[in-house]
Design a protein around this motif. Structure first.
Motif, PDB file in Angstrom:
ATOM      1  N   LEU A  49       0.856  -1.191   0.000  1.00 34.88           N
ATOM      2  CA  LEU A  49       0.000   0.000   0.000  1.00 34.88           C
ATOM      3  C   LEU A  49       0.888   1.235   0.000  1.00 34.88           C
ATOM      4  CD1 LEU A  49      -2.336  -1.380   2.776  1.00 34.88           C
ATOM      5  CD2 LEU A  49      -3.035  -0.943   0.409  1.00 34.88           C
ATOM      6  N   THR A  50       0.434   2.287  -0.676  1.00 37.43           N
ATOM      7  CA  THR A  50       1.311   3.424  -0.974  1.00 37.43           C
ATOM      8  C   THR A  50       2.056   4.032   0.222  1.00 37.43           C
ATOM      9  OG1 THR A  50       0.223   3.900  -3.042  1.00 37.43           O
ATOM     10  CG2 THR A  50       1.341   5.738  -1.978  1.00 37.43           C
ATOM     11  N   PRO A  51       1.398   4.341   1.347  1.00 38.33           N
ATOM     12  CA  PRO A  51       2.186   4.963   2.431  1.00 38.33           C
ATOM     13  C   PRO A  51       3.320   4.065   2.916  1.00 38.33           C
ATOM     14  CG  PRO A  51      -0.165   5.090   2.901  1.00 38.33           C
ATOM     15  CD  PRO A  51      -0.017   4.185   1.709  1.00 38.33           C
ATOM     16  N   LEU A 213      -1.760   7.670 -11.903  1.00 37.12           N
ATOM     17  CA  LEU A 213      -2.018   6.372 -12.531  1.00 37.12           C
ATOM     18  C   LEU A 213      -2.709   5.409 -11.562  1.00 37.12           C
ATOM     19  CD1 LEU A 213      -0.715   4.824 -15.389  1.00 37.12           C
ATOM     20  CD2 LEU A 213      -0.240   3.307 -13.482  1.00 37.12           C
ATOM     21  N   ASP A 214      -2.329   5.441 -10.305  1.00 28.57           N
ATOM     22  CA  ASP A 214      -2.954   4.552  -9.319  1.00 28.57           C
ATOM     23  C   ASP A 214      -4.443   4.852  -9.194  1.00 28.57           C
ATOM     24  OD1 ASP A 214      -2.521   2.510  -7.116  1.00 28.57           O
ATOM     25  OD2 ASP A 214      -3.442   4.122  -5.960  1.00 28.57           O
ATOM     26  N   PHE A 215      -4.765   6.132  -9.213  1.00 30.28           N
ATOM     27  CA  PHE A 215      -6.161   6.570  -9.125  1.00 30.28           C
ATOM     28  C   PHE A 215      -6.972   5.987 -10.288  1.00 30.28           C
ATOM     29  CE2 PHE A 215      -9.490   9.838  -9.696  1.00 30.28           C
ATOM     30  CZ  PHE A 215      -9.978   9.926  -8.398  1.00 30.28           C
ATOM     31  N   SER A 217      -6.207   3.361 -12.060  1.00 32.08           N
ATOM     32  CA  SER A 217      -6.208   1.901 -11.995  1.00 32.08           C
ATOM     33  C   SER A 217      -7.222   1.378 -10.978  1.00 32.08           C
ATOM     34  CB  SER A 217      -4.798   1.411 -11.665  1.00 32.08           C
ATOM     35  OG  SER A 217      -4.713   0.012 -11.758  1.00 32.08           O
ATOM     36  N   HIS A 218      -7.395   2.102  -9.874  1.00 34.96           N
ATOM     37  CA  HIS A 218      -8.438   1.709  -8.919  1.00 34.96           C
ATOM     38  C   HIS A 218      -9.807   1.778  -9.582  1.00 34.96           C
ATOM     39  CE1 HIS A 218      -6.383   1.063  -5.148  1.00 34.96           C
ATOM     40  NE2 HIS A 218      -5.688   2.169  -5.295  1.00 34.96           N
ATOM     41  N   LEU A 219      -9.976   2.791 -10.416  1.00 31.18           N
ATOM     42  CA  LEU A 219     -11.268   3.035 -11.060  1.00 31.18           C
ATOM     43  C   LEU A 219     -11.541   2.043 -12.190  1.00 31.18           C
ATOM     44  CD1 LEU A 219     -13.122   5.393 -10.293  1.00 31.18           C
ATOM     45  CD2 LEU A 219     -12.160   6.700 -12.196  1.00 31.18           C
ATOM     46  N   ASP A 260       5.490   1.837  -6.888  1.00 31.28           N
ATOM     47  CA  ASP A 260       5.541   1.518  -5.451  1.00 31.28           C
ATOM     48  C   ASP A 260       4.901   0.170  -5.154  1.00 31.28           C
ATOM     49  OD1 ASP A 260       3.075   2.584  -6.198  1.00 31.28           O
ATOM     50  OD2 ASP A 260       2.743   3.595  -4.276  1.00 31.28           O
ATOM     51  N   HIS A 261       3.982  -0.249  -6.030  1.00 33.23           N
ATOM     52  CA  HIS A 261       3.302  -1.540  -5.876  1.00 33.23           C
ATOM     53  C   HIS A 261       2.580  -1.824  -7.180  1.00 33.23           C
ATOM     54  CE1 HIS A 261      -0.386   0.759  -5.663  1.00 33.23           C
ATOM     55  NE2 HIS A 261       0.124   1.478  -4.691  1.00 33.23           N
ATOM     56  N   GLY A 262       2.049  -3.053  -7.333  1.00 33.85           N
ATOM     57  CA  GLY A 262       1.261  -3.385  -8.516  1.00 33.85           C
ATOM     58  C   GLY A 262      -0.218  -3.111  -8.268  1.00 33.85           C
ATOM     59  N   GLN A 263      -1.056  -3.748  -9.048  1.00 36.11           N
ATOM     60  CA  GLN A 263      -2.511  -3.704  -8.837  1.00 36.11           C
ATOM     61  C   GLN A 263      -3.089  -4.969  -9.443  1.00 36.11           C
ATOM     62  OE1 GLN A 263      -5.484  -0.988  -8.957  1.00 36.11           O
ATOM     63  NE2 GLN A 263      -4.348   0.851  -8.373  1.00 36.11           N
ATOM     64  N   THR A 264      -4.192  -5.432  -8.904  1.00 36.81           N
ATOM     65  CA  THR A 264      -4.907  -6.574  -9.489  1.00 36.81           C
ATOM     66  C   THR A 264      -6.396  -6.262  -9.531  1.00 36.81           C
ATOM     67  OG1 THR A 264      -4.904  -7.574  -7.274  1.00 36.81           O
ATOM     68  CG2 THR A 264      -3.251  -8.376  -8.831  1.00 36.81           C
ATOM     69  N   SER A 378      -7.106  -3.006  -7.258  1.00 38.14           N
ATOM     70  CA  SER A 378      -6.691  -2.788  -5.878  1.00 38.14           C
ATOM     71  C   SER A 378      -5.333  -3.455  -5.643  1.00 38.14           C
ATOM     72  CB  SER A 378      -7.746  -3.343  -4.924  1.00 38.14           C
ATOM     73  OG  SER A 378      -7.433  -3.025  -3.584  1.00 38.14           O
ATOM     74  N   HIS A 379      -4.831  -3.318  -4.432  1.00 41.59           N
ATOM     75  CA  HIS A 379      -3.502  -3.857  -4.096  1.00 41.59           C
ATOM     76  C   HIS A 379      -3.370  -3.859  -2.584  1.00 41.59           C
ATOM     77  CE1 HIS A 379      -2.306   0.360  -3.335  1.00 41.59           C
ATOM     78  NE2 HIS A 379      -3.131   0.619  -4.321  1.00 41.59           N
ATOM     79  N   GLY A 380      -2.274  -4.367  -2.089  1.00 40.91           N
ATOM     80  CA  GLY A 380      -2.058  -4.422  -0.647  1.00 40.91           C
ATOM     81  C   GLY A 380      -1.618  -5.795  -0.181  1.00 40.91           C
TER      82      GLY A 380
HETATM   83 ZN    ZN Z   1      -3.675   2.599  -4.598  1.00 42.58          ZN
END
Ligand code: ZN
Length: 418
Positions: A49-51, A213-215, A217-219, A260-264, A378-380
């Motif tokens: 997660l980003t932070p 880009l993360d924003f 990708s969540h959408l 910083d991380h991927g997404q799925t 999402s990711h985490g």
């Molecule tokens: Zn995110």
């Protein structure tokens, strides 16, 4: 290599999206950089997660060292929830004013461990002028007061510091970014700051963070970001153009580019707290959850049969216990990239929950406000799709873990200076 360097972090960019956009040249600037650089996939920290991830990049360490545990966590000392902005609903649930302060200032001033060393601190101590644009981990004691009074207290950041035009080391007249995220103006602000810095050659080391880009990708999900990636590519192009073109840019700067991380993709969501049967505080968001409890084994066992839970982890007698649908086996950790290293470091963080939960592919854990991204991305989690990032180096060997980015950059710049 050149004696200056730029780290470009594109939030949520997956390796496969990067590779296909370079493969078909739909991201022209990234393609040009990839053609002259070396590339690999690397692994970020957990929770992805980003932070947590940006702090790991900036401090060169996992959460056991830097102490930022999640997007949302229970502050044992202050007996309250800390929420860094999972969603507007979650921010409202945690208290809007408090969440904004925790995110903008508290994370760096109070939550980030004093024992962790940021890349800005390390660079400055080595005599480098370090600059940061928009990255949420920015600690170093040059004092800044907000450009808009009342939103946040004074903070302290690197010598050159641009943070969503709320804090600025130098007046650059960039576009407003804090109020209009949907229009993409966050990265426009970053690009204005980056252009200003490169035009003046005003740093030895720049950390340039692009979040839009993360924003997207969540959408739209991780495969729905091609349009946004073209805009993000444009924000990288601004740096190149400010230097007078690609040749001049690469003569002046070594470059590391990563996410910083991927997404799925996620299609379903659950409230983790409804399934935890133990005296406990649950904090969850995106694809990772934490349980604060005196009875970790009981809390973890209560998750058996919960589809959304891929596995749960806790410490018992100094060893990590891994449980997946009732099966208890340390080998479960090896199913994930750097699983043992990352789970152990996450559990050793004094701010983390006593039980850590990684979500099943396709599932998300709803946040404090009940919000989730089902239907999008999402990711985490510990899973490869959330954990792997593209890592491209030009003039710097691309490291295999995001926690090695800090040392790779500093070693590169300092050896070139000498
Ligand atoms: Zn995110």
């Amino acid at each position: 290599m050149p004696n200056n360097a730029i780290l470009i972090v594109i939030d949520g960019l997956t390796p496969s999206t990067f590779e296909s956009a370079v493969g078909d040249r739909s991201a022209p600037t990234l393609t040009e950089l990839a053609e002259v650089g070396s590339y690999r996939r690397a692994v970020t920290t957990f929770p992805s997660l980003t932070p947590v991830c940006l702090t790991s990049i900036a401090t060169g360490a996992h959460p056991d060292v830097h102490h930022i545990p999640h997007l949302v966590w229970w502050n044992r000392g202050e007996e309250r929830i800390v929420e860094y902005g999972s969603s507007f609903g979650a921010i409202r649930a945690a208290g809007t004013r408090r969440s904004i302060r925790d995110t903008i200032v508290g994370m760096n001033r109070d939550h980030l461990s004093k024992d962790a060393e940021t890349i800005y601190e390390a660079g400055d101590r080595a005599g480098l002028t370090v600059a940061a644009v928009n990255i949420t981990c920015y600690r170093w004691p040059y004092r800044y007061v907000p450009t808009v009074p009342g939103i946040a207290p004074a903070t302290s950041g690197p010598r050159r510091f641009f943070f969503y035009n709320l804090y600025e080391s130098d007046p650059i007249g960039g576009p407003l970014s804090i109020r209009n995220r949907a229009a993409g103006s966050v990265d426009e602000y970053a690009a204005a700051a980056g252009r200003w810095l490169v035009t003046r050659d005003g740093f030895d080391l720049l950390v340039y963070y692009l979040s839009d880009l993360d924003f997207a990708s969540h959408l739209h999900g991780p495969d729905g970001v091609r349009e946004q990636l073209v805009r993000t590519d444009g924000s990288v192009r601004e740096l190149v153009d400010a230097a007078g073109g690609m040749d001049a840019f690469l003569e002046r700067y070594a470059v590391l580019l990563c996410s910083d991380h991927g997404q799925t993709h996620v299609t379903e969501a659950v409230r983790l707290e409804e399934h935890v049967h133990a005296p406990a505080i649950v904090t969850a968001s995106n694809r990772a959850g934490m349980i604060y409890t005196d009875e970790p084994r009981v809390a973890a066992a209560s998750l058996d049969g919960v589809d959304a839970v891929d596995a749960a982890f806790f410490f018992e007698d100094g060893a990590v216990v891994a449980i997946k649908q009732g099966d208890e086996d340390p080998a479960i950790l090896d199913a994930y990239p750097l699983g043992r290293e990352r789970v152990e470091a996450a559990l050793r963080n004094p701010n983390a929950g006593d039980v850590l939960v990684t979500a099943t592919p396709g599932w998300e854990l709803a946040d404090l406000g009940g919000m989730h991204h089902a239907g999008g991305g999402s990711h985490g989690s510990l899973a490869a799709g959330d954990s792997e990032v593209p890592m491209l180096g030009i003039g710097i060997d691309p490291p295999a873990r995001t926690i090695d980015v800090k040392d790779a950059l500093l070693a590169g710049v300092l050896s070139a200076v000498r």
